[in-house]
Write a protein that holds these residues in place. Structure first.
Motif, PDB file in Angstrom:
ATOM      1  N   GLU A   8     -11.462 -25.557  17.259  1.00 54.48           N
ATOM      2  CA  GLU A   8     -10.630 -26.462  18.051  1.00 54.48           C
ATOM      3  C   GLU A   8     -10.614 -26.028  19.514  1.00 54.48           C
ATOM      4  O   GLU A   8     -10.535 -24.845  19.828  1.00 54.48           O
ATOM      5  CB  GLU A   8      -9.207 -26.492  17.500  1.00 54.48           C
ATOM      6  CG  GLU A   8      -8.294 -27.477  18.224  1.00 54.48           C
ATOM      7  CD  GLU A   8      -6.913 -27.550  17.610  1.00 54.48           C
ATOM      8  OE1 GLU A   8      -6.049 -28.229  18.191  1.00 54.48           O
ATOM      9  OE2 GLU A   8      -6.694 -26.915  16.563  1.00 54.48           O
ATOM     10  N   THR A  54     -17.855 -24.914  20.063  1.00 54.01           N
ATOM     11  CA  THR A  54     -17.493 -26.254  19.583  1.00 54.01           C
ATOM     12  C   THR A  54     -17.282 -26.312  18.080  1.00 54.01           C
ATOM     13  O   THR A  54     -16.919 -27.365  17.547  1.00 54.01           O
ATOM     14  CB  THR A  54     -18.580 -27.272  19.982  1.00 54.01           C
ATOM     15  OG1 THR A  54     -19.847 -26.835  19.470  1.00 54.01           O
ATOM     16  CG2 THR A  54     -18.661 -27.418  21.489  1.00 54.01           C
ATOM     17  N   GLU A 101     -10.602 -36.668  19.110  1.00 57.50           N
ATOM     18  CA  GLU A 101     -10.539 -36.865  17.658  1.00 57.50           C
ATOM     19  C   GLU A 101      -9.414 -36.037  17.047  1.00 57.50           C
ATOM     20  O   GLU A 101      -8.668 -36.519  16.194  1.00 57.50           O
ATOM     21  CB  GLU A 101     -11.879 -36.501  17.015  1.00 57.50           C
ATOM     22  CG  GLU A 101     -12.982 -37.511  17.270  1.00 57.50           C
ATOM     23  CD  GLU A 101     -14.282 -37.101  16.622  1.00 57.50           C
ATOM     24  OE1 GLU A 101     -14.359 -35.954  16.085  1.00 57.50           O
ATOM     25  OE2 GLU A 101     -15.233 -37.900  16.647  1.00 57.50           O
ATOM     26  N   SER A 102      -9.300 -34.796  17.479  1.00 58.43           N
ATOM     27  CA  SER A 102      -8.261 -33.910  16.954  1.00 58.43           C
ATOM     28  C   SER A 102      -6.862 -34.441  17.282  1.00 58.43           C
ATOM     29  O   SER A 102      -5.978 -34.485  16.422  1.00 58.43           O
ATOM     30  CB  SER A 102      -8.444 -32.503  17.525  1.00 58.43           C
ATOM     31  OG  SER A 102      -7.388 -31.662  17.128  1.00 58.43           O
ATOM     32  N   ARG A 134     -14.912 -35.538  23.251  1.00 58.38           N
ATOM     33  CA  ARG A 134     -14.860 -36.312  22.010  1.00 58.38           C
ATOM     34  C   ARG A 134     -14.129 -35.525  20.921  1.00 58.38           C
ATOM     35  O   ARG A 134     -13.285 -36.075  20.209  1.00 58.38           O
ATOM     36  CB  ARG A 134     -16.275 -36.660  21.556  1.00 58.38           C
ATOM     37  CG  ARG A 134     -16.321 -37.547  20.318  1.00 58.38           C
ATOM     38  CD  ARG A 134     -17.747 -37.760  19.854  1.00 58.38           C
ATOM     39  NE  ARG A 134     -18.355 -36.519  19.419  1.00 58.38           N
ATOM     40  CZ  ARG A 134     -18.154 -35.986  18.207  1.00 58.38           C
ATOM     41  NH1 ARG A 134     -17.350 -36.578  17.339  1.00 58.38           N
ATOM     42  NH2 ARG A 134     -18.752 -34.859  17.869  1.00 58.38           N
ATOM     43  N   LYS A 135     -14.442 -34.242  20.783  1.00 61.05           N
ATOM     44  CA  LYS A 135     -13.808 -33.422  19.755  1.00 61.05           C
ATOM     45  C   LYS A 135     -12.304 -33.285  20.002  1.00 61.05           C
ATOM     46  O   LYS A 135     -11.504 -33.328  19.066  1.00 61.05           O
ATOM     47  CB  LYS A 135     -14.467 -32.038  19.712  1.00 61.05           C
ATOM     48  CG  LYS A 135     -15.855 -32.019  19.103  1.00 61.05           C
ATOM     49  CD  LYS A 135     -16.430 -30.621  19.112  1.00 61.05           C
ATOM     50  CE  LYS A 135     -17.787 -30.589  18.432  1.00 61.05           C
ATOM     51  NZ  LYS A 135     -17.678 -30.830  16.970  1.00 61.05           N
ATOM     52  N   GLU A 136     -11.933 -33.125  21.273  1.00 59.28           N
ATOM     53  CA  GLU A 136     -10.515 -32.998  21.605  1.00 59.28           C
ATOM     54  C   GLU A 136      -9.768 -34.293  21.289  1.00 59.28           C
ATOM     55  O   GLU A 136      -8.671 -34.272  20.712  1.00 59.28           O
ATOM     56  CB  GLU A 136     -10.358 -32.660  23.081  1.00 59.28           C
ATOM     57  CG  GLU A 136      -8.905 -32.452  23.485  1.00 59.28           C
ATOM     58  CD  GLU A 136      -8.711 -32.541  24.989  1.00 59.28           C
ATOM     59  OE1 GLU A 136      -7.675 -32.072  25.468  1.00 59.28           O
ATOM     60  OE2 GLU A 136      -9.598 -33.088  25.668  1.00 59.28           O
ATOM     61  N   GLU A 161     -19.143 -34.177  24.781  1.00 58.86           N
ATOM     62  CA  GLU A 161     -18.989 -33.724  23.395  1.00 58.86           C
ATOM     63  C   GLU A 161     -17.674 -32.967  23.223  1.00 58.86           C
ATOM     64  O   GLU A 161     -16.968 -33.134  22.225  1.00 58.86           O
ATOM     65  CB  GLU A 161     -20.164 -32.827  23.007  1.00 58.86           C
ATOM     66  CG  GLU A 161     -20.101 -32.278  21.593  1.00 58.86           C
ATOM     67  CD  GLU A 161     -20.195 -33.343  20.519  1.00 58.86           C
ATOM     68  OE1 GLU A 161     -19.891 -33.037  19.344  1.00 58.86           O
ATOM     69  OE2 GLU A 161     -20.574 -34.494  20.830  1.00 58.86           O
TER      70      GLU A 161
END
Length: 221
Positions: free
Chosen positions: A78, A75, A108-109, A104-106, A101
């Motif tokens: 990317e 994590t 946001e990117s 969420r990261k995907e 989680e």
């Protein structure tokens, strides 16, 4: 004789540095190699730090891809999840973490990429974007006009949300939400059922949503 000894020592030293440099280059190449797998069982051939490309053969549910990414992707880098594959940096065997989680990261990117592509368009009056709130720089753009009921204060509205994928277009994941419009909700009042729009917020909370107005219900007072 002494000069020959110094020259020989220099040659040995150069050879040692050359060997060390070659080993470092080979190590760097190995660390950046691509590991292709079609099942978790094949991960035995991958090494931590490899670029991992996982594609599940046949039909696969989106949740399965999220679970795979949560268990095997690092994590700190990317993570790209697109049907039917996952592309990320292999973390090695680790404890399974919450798939939320990864999601969420995907998101946001992808949202940041979509907002960057819009650039100055959000601030251009002739682009069609209308301001909802100046405090958080939120704006919306109507992409299609519906012909159903007009949204007014007190109406219950059901919408479908989709977020940008890697290419900026709506992804296949969607989310349904229902809410009651209040006098402070200037974003939806006046729109019609069946309309579609994009909401973008370039303020403190980065946001990019594709919205479809599915249903407008007139609640009894």
């Amino acid at each position: 004789m002494r000069r020959f000894a110094i020259s020989a020592f220099g040659a040995v030293l150069c050879l040692a540095f050359s060997t060390l440099f070659t080993q470092e280059v080979l190590s760097a190449e190995k660390a950046q190699r691509l590991c292709l797998v079609n099942s978790p069982a094949e991960l035995i051939a991958c090494r931590r730090g490899d670029s991992l490309y996982y594609q599940q053969p046949g039909l696969v549910h989106g949740k399965y891809l999220l679970d795979f990414a949560a268990q095997y992707c690092d994590t700190n880098f990317e993570i790209n999840i697109q049907f039917p594959y996952v592309l990320c940096v292999y973390s090695g065997v680790k404890e399974k973490i919450a798939a939320q989680e990864i999601r969420r990261k995907e998101m946001e990117s992808n949202m940041l990429s979509a907002l960057r592509r819009l650039g100055k368009e959000l601030d251009n009056p002739v682009s069609g974007w209308k301001q909802i709130s100046s405090e958080d720089e939120k704006r919306f753009l109507i992409t299609s006009q519906g012909t159903g009921s007009v949204i007014q204060d007190g109406d219950e509205v059901a919408i479908r949300l989709r977020y940008p994928g890697k290419d900026g277009k709506p992804e296949k994941f969607d989310e349904l939400k229902t809410f009651v419009v209040t006098k402070d909700d200037t974003g939806f009042r006046g729109l019609r059922q069946g309309s579609s729009l994009i909401i973008a917020c370039n303020g403190e909370k980065k946001l990019f949503e594709f919205v479809d107005i599915l249903l407008v219900t007139k609640l009894k007072p």
